[in-house]
Design a protein around this motif. Structure first.
Motif, PDB file in Angstrom:
ATOM      1  N   VAL A  69       0.847  -1.191   0.000  1.00 50.60           N
ATOM      2  CA  VAL A  69       0.000   0.000   0.000  1.00 50.60           C
ATOM      3  C   VAL A  69       0.883   1.241   0.000  1.00 50.60           C
ATOM      4  O   VAL A  69       1.800   1.353   0.820  1.00 50.60           O
ATOM      5  N   VAL A  71       1.688   4.587   1.108  1.00 51.13           N
ATOM      6  CA  VAL A  71       1.260   5.404   2.246  1.00 51.13           C
ATOM      7  C   VAL A  71       1.701   6.858   2.109  1.00 51.13           C
ATOM      8  O   VAL A  71       1.247   7.720   2.875  1.00 51.13           O
ATOM      9  N   ASP A  72       2.583   7.144   1.172  1.00 55.99           N
ATOM     10  CA  ASP A  72       2.959   8.527   0.895  1.00 55.99           C
ATOM     11  C   ASP A  72       3.725   8.559  -0.423  1.00 55.99           C
ATOM     12  O   ASP A  72       4.341   7.558  -0.826  1.00 55.99           O
ATOM     13  N   SER A 170      -4.524   6.443  -2.833  1.00 56.30           N
ATOM     14  CA  SER A 170      -3.447   5.464  -2.964  1.00 56.30           C
ATOM     15  C   SER A 170      -3.305   4.584  -1.726  1.00 56.30           C
ATOM     16  O   SER A 170      -2.892   3.432  -1.828  1.00 56.30           O
ATOM     17  N   TYR A 171      -3.659   5.106  -0.537  1.00 60.18           N
ATOM     18  CA  TYR A 171      -3.540   4.321   0.691  1.00 60.18           C
ATOM     19  C   TYR A 171      -4.738   3.394   0.909  1.00 60.18           C
ATOM     20  O   TYR A 171      -4.780   2.657   1.903  1.00 60.18           O
ATOM     21  N   MET A 209      -5.340   2.520   7.605  1.00 60.45           N
ATOM     22  CA  MET A 209      -4.217   2.872   6.747  1.00 60.45           C
ATOM     23  C   MET A 209      -4.155   4.380   6.527  1.00 60.45           C
ATOM     24  O   MET A 209      -3.069   4.961   6.426  1.00 60.45           O
ATOM     25  N   ARG A 210      -5.307   5.024   6.461  1.00 57.94           N
ATOM     26  CA  ARG A 210      -5.343   6.490   6.339  1.00 57.94           C
ATOM     27  C   ARG A 210      -4.665   7.132   7.551  1.00 57.94           C
ATOM     28  O   ARG A 210      -3.876   8.075   7.414  1.00 57.94           O
ATOM     29  N   ALA A 213      -0.920   6.565   7.312  1.00 55.51           N
ATOM     30  CA  ALA A 213      -0.332   7.447   6.301  1.00 55.51           C
ATOM     31  C   ALA A 213      -0.194   8.871   6.828  1.00 55.51           C
ATOM     32  O   ALA A 213       0.828   9.539   6.604  1.00 55.51           O
TER      33      ALA A 213
END
Length: 244
Positions: A69, A71-72, A170-171, A209-210, A213
């Protein structure tokens, strides 16, 4: 949004257990210390396998794909007055947002003479790159993949056409990164990163996950540019070579 029905929902992605206080913990524990992430390296000469750090730092693992994933991700610029010679020399000028340079000459990256085509032969003296931080299933920290100029367009297309248009971030999705062999207008063969949407995280995992991130950005956006982060063997690109 109709296309998302054909994508698998991933509900077994294992997140780090200490994500809620990631930013605070990193700030306290790493205060005064350089922050580094394990870096994935794109090979030269059209190779189709990434170099991934393993247990032995002198013998990296080889991987044909990186799955996880994102994350940035963010643009970076770096300018070295002298050519890279293997020494651990930081850039004379660098930008961690691709907009404002710090150092010599510093200032607005958009108008900087070193950031114009032709400032280094047909290419740019300032190296434009894009960092991608990808968290693999079960890992605590993401891997850092720095995209050279020739891999930025495929990444931009992936985000715009495969992620954002589906109402996703994307995350919230699992991404697979591979390599393909490409050739520039001068006949130089190089490796170009390719991106595939593998699945969508379930709602609960996507929300966690948000948060992860958001927390890790305080660290990723402050990580100094390494002296060898730009692939020096990457063929110099002019505006005709870049697929923009």
């Amino acid at each position: 949004m109709e296309e998302t029905k054909n994508l698998a929902v991933v509900n077994d992605f294992q997140l780090p257990q200490t994500n809620s206080n990631m930013s605070e913990a990193m700030a306290e524990e790493m205060d005064g210390l350089p922050t580094t992430f394990d870096r994935v390296k794109i090979p030269t000469g059209g190779g189709l396998a990434f170099e991934v750090p393993g247990d032995d730092p002198n013998n990296p693992d080889m991987a044909k794909e990186i799955v996880g994933v994102i994350v940035d991700h963010h643009p970076i610029n770096a300018f070295w007055q002298n050519k890279y010679d293997g020494a651990n020399n930081p850039p004379d000028c660098s930008s961690l947002d691709g907009k404002i340079g710090v150092g010599s000459p510093g200032g607005n990256c958009k108008t900087c003479p070193y950031n114009q085509f032709g400032s280094d032969g047909k290419g740019k003296a300032c190296k434009n790159m894009h960092r991608v931080y990808i968290l693999r299933n079960g890992d605590v920290f993401p891997l850092l993949l720095t995209l050279p100029p020739t891999s930025i367009k495929p990444f931009a297309d992936y985000l715009a056409k495969r992620v954002i248009t589906k109402g996703l971030r994307s995350y919230e999705v699992v991404t697979k990164i591979t390599l393909k062999k490409a050739t520039n207008t001068s006949g130089i063969v190089y490796s170009q990163a390719q991106f595939t949407l593998e699945g969508i995280l379930d709602k609960d995992t996507a929300e966690k996950m948000r948060m992860y991130a958001q927390g890790i950005k305080a660290t990723t956006r402050q990580t100094a540019i390494a002296n060898d982060e730009y692939i020096v063997e990457e063929p110099k690109m002019n505006d005709e070579d870049l697929p923009f």
